[in-house]
Write a protein that holds these residues in place. Structure first.
Motif, PDB file in Angstrom:
ATOM      1  N   SER A 268       0.798  -1.227   0.000  1.00 49.42           N
ATOM      2  CA  SER A 268       0.000   0.000   0.000  1.00 49.42           C
ATOM      3  C   SER A 268       0.822   1.265   0.000  1.00 49.42           C
ATOM      4  O   SER A 268       0.291   2.340   0.167  1.00 49.42           O
ATOM      5  N   GLU A 269       2.106   1.143  -0.136  1.00 49.86           N
ATOM      6  CA  GLU A 269       2.933   2.348  -0.086  1.00 49.86           C
ATOM      7  C   GLU A 269       2.688   3.195  -1.328  1.00 49.86           C
ATOM      8  O   GLU A 269       2.725   2.675  -2.434  1.00 49.86           O
ATOM      9  N   PRO A 270       2.433   4.486  -1.162  1.00 52.91           N
ATOM     10  CA  PRO A 270       2.253   5.327  -2.339  1.00 52.91           C
ATOM     11  C   PRO A 270       3.488   5.239  -3.237  1.00 52.91           C
ATOM     12  O   PRO A 270       4.609   5.377  -2.764  1.00 52.91           O
ATOM     13  N   GLY A 271       3.268   4.975  -4.501  1.00 54.76           N
ATOM     14  CA  GLY A 271       4.380   4.863  -5.442  1.00 54.76           C
ATOM     15  C   GLY A 271       4.816   3.444  -5.697  1.00 54.76           C
ATOM     16  O   GLY A 271       5.643   3.198  -6.566  1.00 54.76           O
ATOM     17  N   THR A 272       4.295   2.477  -4.961  1.00 57.45           N
ATOM     18  CA  THR A 272       4.723   1.087  -5.145  1.00 57.45           C
ATOM     19  C   THR A 272       3.558   0.262  -5.673  1.00 57.45           C
ATOM     20  O   THR A 272       2.488   0.246  -5.075  1.00 57.45           O
TER      21      THR A 272
ATOM     22  N   TYR B  25      -2.922   0.321   5.424  1.00 57.13           N
ATOM     23  CA  TYR B  25      -1.475   0.328   5.174  1.00 57.13           C
ATOM     24  C   TYR B  25      -0.735  -0.334   6.327  1.00 57.13           C
ATOM     25  O   TYR B  25       0.225  -1.055   6.126  1.00 57.13           O
ATOM     26  N   ILE B  26      -1.217  -0.107   7.543  1.00 60.44           N
ATOM     27  CA  ILE B  26      -0.521  -0.596   8.725  1.00 60.44           C
ATOM     28  C   ILE B  26      -0.432  -2.121   8.725  1.00 60.44           C
ATOM     29  O   ILE B  26       0.478  -2.706   9.290  1.00 60.44           O
ATOM     30  N   CYS B  27      -1.376  -2.785   8.062  1.00 57.97           N
ATOM     31  CA  CYS B  27      -1.345  -4.244   8.058  1.00 57.97           C
ATOM     32  C   CYS B  27      -0.227  -4.795   7.177  1.00 57.97           C
ATOM     33  O   CYS B  27      -0.051  -6.009   7.089  1.00 57.97           O
TER      34      CYS B  27
ATOM     35  N   THR C  99       8.388   5.207  18.220  1.00 58.78           N
ATOM     36  CA  THR C  99       7.108   4.523  18.059  1.00 58.78           C
ATOM     37  C   THR C  99       7.297   3.002  18.099  1.00 58.78           C
ATOM     38  O   THR C  99       8.412   2.507  18.049  1.00 58.78           O
ATOM     39  N   ILE C 100       6.165   2.292  18.183  1.00 54.34           N
ATOM     40  CA  ILE C 100       6.219   0.837  18.266  1.00 54.34           C
ATOM     41  C   ILE C 100       6.703   0.249  16.945  1.00 54.34           C
ATOM     42  O   ILE C 100       7.579  -0.606  16.916  1.00 54.34           O
ATOM     43  N   CYS C 101       6.122   0.721  15.852  1.00 55.40           N
ATOM     44  CA  CYS C 101       6.431   0.121  14.558  1.00 55.40           C
ATOM     45  C   CYS C 101       7.050   1.168  13.645  1.00 55.40           C
ATOM     46  O   CYS C 101       7.107   2.342  13.979  1.00 55.40           O
ATOM     47  N   PRO C 102       7.528   0.765  12.483  1.00 54.76           N
ATOM     48  CA  PRO C 102       8.221   1.739  11.615  1.00 54.76           C
ATOM     49  C   PRO C 102       7.312   2.757  10.940  1.00 54.76           C
ATOM     50  O   PRO C 102       7.809   3.594  10.219  1.00 54.76           O
ATOM     51  N   LEU C 103       5.997   2.710  11.144  1.00 57.09           N
ATOM     52  CA  LEU C 103       5.152   3.700  10.480  1.00 57.09           C
ATOM     53  C   LEU C 103       5.489   5.116  10.950  1.00 57.09           C
ATOM     54  O   LEU C 103       5.445   6.063  10.181  1.00 57.09           O
TER      55      LEU C 103
ATOM     56  N   CYS D 163      -2.311   3.776  12.976  1.00 57.89           N
ATOM     57  CA  CYS D 163      -3.292   2.922  13.642  1.00 57.89           C
ATOM     58  C   CYS D 163      -3.805   3.538  14.931  1.00 57.89           C
ATOM     59  O   CYS D 163      -4.844   3.171  15.432  1.00 57.89           O
ATOM     60  N   GLY D 164      -3.058   4.489  15.477  1.00 60.99           N
ATOM     61  CA  GLY D 164      -3.530   5.169  16.673  1.00 60.99           C
ATOM     62  C   GLY D 164      -3.203   4.454  17.959  1.00 60.99           C
ATOM     63  O   GLY D 164      -3.761   4.740  19.000  1.00 60.99           O
ATOM     64  N   GLN D 165      -2.275   3.514  17.889  1.00 62.92           N
ATOM     65  CA  GLN D 165      -1.955   2.770  19.098  1.00 62.92           C
ATOM     66  C   GLN D 165      -0.979   3.551  19.981  1.00 62.92           C
ATOM     67  O   GLN D 165      -1.229   3.714  21.166  1.00 62.92           O
ATOM     68  N   CYS D 166       0.108   4.021  19.424  1.00 62.15           N
ATOM     69  CA  CYS D 166       1.056   4.741  20.280  1.00 62.15           C
ATOM     70  C   CYS D 166       1.008   6.235  20.008  1.00 62.15           C
ATOM     71  O   CYS D 166       0.773   6.679  18.886  1.00 62.15           O
TER      72      CYS D 166
END
Lengths: 450, 322
Positions: free
Chosen positions: A85-89, A169-171, A399-403, A355-358
């Motif tokens: 889901s990355e824009p451009g990919t 996208y987060i998934c 953050t928790i993940c690389p997003l 995702c709004g988790q952290c």
């Protein structure tokens, strides 16, 4: 002509059907692997090949596979990450749409190597039509005995299914993917434990990108050493690049890693140069999350070395003067494009997809978008630029993940390389508004007035 | 046969302690106690899966372990990072940590209404404490704050989502303590909210505990809302015979009347023994309780600053600063 490994047969009529695929040498790798090789042999070949994860991070696949915990009596799983889901990919979509059997063949090989008897392809919700293509291909593979019980009489069982996400996208983050596949809210998990130890349903799991799994097919066919001959240094093999933006020939290209960026942009075989004879202004070489490069750093690095399409060369100079190969979403901007608007557009995406988790990512992405929107519309101040720099610094790495990082990097790079343009938006608010709303909206106005 | 467990030596801000393997940095710090304990808004030791979300407990690991002394490149969430032997951790002594924590507090306060003057949680609010310590006096956020309508979830609980910091504690509480969870997190990003999706009431025996675990004033007790500021009430340890829970609670009294009942919390605001709805909401008569004596509140907050049995003079630091 460069060597093609994945897309070699893509133009053959009807290659998405089983019969044509099989006639053109399809599933020969499975025959070879199940009859002549042991699972460890395949892992060894993949290690030798130097294949690195094609999803963005570039982690060596063989090493990832060897980390997989193998406790007695616990099933293991292989997941294919098709949540592109990355824009451009858009490379995975092309591959799955055109040659779905290549992915299935790769899944069989990888599952055999890892000892997984139930594997999943997690596909993004927006790719519903691709899901149907894959399901048809899987049904064909089942019908011809490539999936199911006791494949080719080797005693190896494999069930494969496709699961769509709901469009997040987060998934695409591996632990969020696992949560989503389990039926939960797609929030990334804390690491450790890593999926290789506790993944899907707390079982050892490997998550690989579509292209990575497809690349296992030529590796098994030709051997890891043969694969490693292509490319430069630690960037081996071929890579799918999805080129978009102001270029003459946008599309998906398979390149040998080590091709020069200059050749990729200007040669007729690939992008074919900048559209309408304009000059190049900037380039995002690996999908929206990687830092943007200004024109003087695209074909040459800061040390005046030729910039090549490799993991290392694109990252040369760190984030100060370099970028990343990422997932291969190559976006080119000509001289008319507004970097502020582009940055705002990207940050709008990350705001929407957080995702709004952290807390840093949840609040910070929205804040950045609002500040950028203000700047874009000529209502910003000079302090806003410093504020943006501060916000991205507070998000990155916390953050928790690389997003969070993915949201922070494009903003940081845009300010680093194009600060003058941001300042121009502050000092020339009227012109900024006009130029950015551009030709299209002026035409709309004319229509409305007439 | 000796079953001696190899203990891990950890140093946090120059103070060393030996802890059991598998302990998190935060819990090691809590074993040392005092100033070096990182703040935690979402971690709750009795709730499985909690932690890692608020990012206020970030610390710098300046030495990974005895075997592998390399420092960790990123700041680590101390609530979910387990210790290694010989690990050295910097909390307040690290500039990076102080800066990052300031940033996190700014993010948390960005969409917070800052309605402390009318909030029931004021005085015992963890976000308030955190903001006193790490916040800036002026916000840099100039846009509209996120707002939600107040929702009644059940007979006794009010959900004021605007104040929520999405720590997920109440979700885990309902998941792990009660038989059926009927609320969760809806939507995503900064539009995420706690809710029941379809208007639904939360009514089961232990749901009242979500009020106690909430670090801010997002979930409040409707039997106590707007009755009194918490620092005007006298906390008393009390117990009762209850067949559903331990019956050990704290009653908060105004004069001779019980204004509210909560579970007993430790110095980090964590409940060890959850109490049932009956004890919390329905036993508001002193005859129903066996009052044991004044409760000592160990927390560093306004709630203990204005009280008659101060634990140590340290608790008045907030007042001294002013």
């Amino acid at each position: 002509m460069t060597k093609k490994l994945l897309l070699e047969n893509v133009h053959i009529e009807g290659i998405n059907s089983y019969d044509v695929y099989r006639k053109n040498g399809g599933y020969s790798a499975v025959e070879k692997a199940l009859k002549k090789m042991s699972p460890d042999d395949i892992v060894e070949e993949v290690k030798k090949s130097g294949l690195r994860g094609r999803g963005g991070a570039g982690f060596p696949t063989g090493m990832k596979w060897s980390f997989l915990a193998k406790p007695e009596g616990v099933p293991r799983h292989l997941l294919c990450n098709a949540d592109e889901s990355e824009p451009g990919t858009f490379k995975d979509r092309y591959l799955m749409e055109k040659i779905p059997h290549l992915l299935i063949e790769g899944m069989i090989l990888s599952s055999f190597a890892l000892g997984a008897n139930q594997s999943y392809i997690y596909i993004r919700g927006e790719y519903m039509f691709v899901l149907r293509i894959l399901e048809k291909a899987i049904a064909e593979a089942y019908a011809n005995g490539w999936l199911g019980k006791n494949i080719l009489g080797s005693g190896f069982d494999l069930d494969l299914s496709v699961t769509p996400g709901a469009g997040a996208y987060i998934c695409g983050e591996e632990t969020a993917l696992i949560e989503s596949l389990e039926g939960n809210r797609g929030n990334p998990r804390m690491k450790p434990p890593f999926p290789a130890v506790q993944g899907l349903w707390q079982r050892p799991t490997v998550v690989n990108n579509v292209e990575t799994i497809a690349a296992v097919v030529p590796i098994v066919n030709n051997g890891g050493d043969e694969y490693a001959k292509i490319g430069i240094g630690r960037s081996t093999g071929t890579k799918l690049i999805s080129a978009s933006g102001n270029i003459n020939n946008p599309g998906v290209y398979e390149i040998e890693l080590g091709l020069s960026v200059e050749e990729f942009i200007y040669s007729e075989e690939y992008c074919g140069g900048i559209k309408n004879g304009k000059k190049i202004k900037a380039c995002v070489p690996g999908g929206s999350s990687v830092p943007i490069l200004p024109h003087f750093l695209i074909t040459k690095t800061a040390e005046s070395n030729d910039r090549l399409m490799t993991y290392e060369s694109l990252a040369e100079g760190g984030f100060a003067t370099g970028s990343m190969l990422g997932s291969g979403g190559f976006i080119v901007y000509d001289e008319d494009q507004c970097i502020v608007r582009n940055t705002w557009n990207f940050s709008r995406f990350y705001h929407h997809e957080s995702c709004g988790q952290c807390s840093p990512c949840r609040e910070g992405t929205g804040w950045m978008e609002k500040v950028l929107h203000r700047l874009e519309n000529g209502r910003g101040t000079m302090e806003d630029i410093d504020l943006l720099w501060d916000i991205q610094g507070n998000i990155e790495g916390n953050t928790i993940c690389p997003l969070g990082d993915a949201a922070a990097w494009p903003v940081a790079a845009a300010i680093r390389h194009f600060r003058e343009e941001f300042e121009w938006h502050v000092t020339n608010p009227n012109e900024a508004t006009k130029r950015n709303y551009g030709l299209i909206s002026e035409k709309v106005f004319e229509k409305v007035n007439a | 046969m000796s079953e001696e467990i190899q203990k891990f030596k950890v140093t946090i801000d120059g103070k060393t302690i030996e802890v059991e393997p598998g302990t998190t940095i935060l819990n090691a710090a809590r074993q040392i106690g005092g100033d070096i304990v990182p703040p935690a808004m979402c971690y709750y030791s009795s709730l499985k899966g909690s932690g890692g979300k608020c990012r206020t407990c970030l610390v710098e690991v300046s030495k990974g372990s005895e075997k592998d002394p390399r420092p960790m490149p990123k700041l680590m969430a101390s609530c979910s990072t387990t210790v290694m032997d010989g690990m050295e951790i910097k909390n307040k002594s690290s500039e990076r940590v102080v800066k990052a924590r300031g940033g996190v507090v700014e993010f948390l306060l960005m969409n917070h209404p800052l309605d402390c003057p009318i909030c029931d949680q004021a005085g015992e609010c963890h976000l308030q404490d955190l903001a006193y310590e790490h916040g800036h006096s002026k916000t840099r956020y100039e846009f509209n704050r996120r707002e939600f309508d107040k929702i009644d979830i059940g007979e006794y609980i009010k959900l004021h989502m605007t104040r929520c910091i999405l720590c997920y504690r109440c979700v885990y509480t309902a998941n792990q303590l009660t038989e059926k969870r009927e609320h969760g997190v809806l939507k995503r990003g900064d539009a995420a909210e706690i809710g029941t999706f379809i208007e639904n009431s939360l009514d089961n025996e232990f749901i009242g505990n979500v009020i106690d675990v909430c670090p801010v004033g997002a979930l409040t007790d409707k039997t106590f809302r707007f009755k009194s500021r918490v620092w005007y009430t006298k906390p008393m340890d009390a117990s009762c015979n209850c067949d559903k829970c331990s019956g050990k609670a704290v009653v908060w009294m105004i004069g001779d009347e019980i204004a509210r009942v909560t579970a007993r919390k430790d110095e980090y605001g964590e409940v060890k023994e959850f109490i049932c709805n009956d004890c919390r909401f329905n036993k508001k008569d002193t005859n129903q309780w066996n009052i044991e004596g004044p409760r000592k509140i160990k927390r560093h907050s306004v709630i203990s600053a204005n009280h008659y049995e101060k634990e140590t003079p340290k608790h008045t630091t907030l007042l001294n600063k002013a």
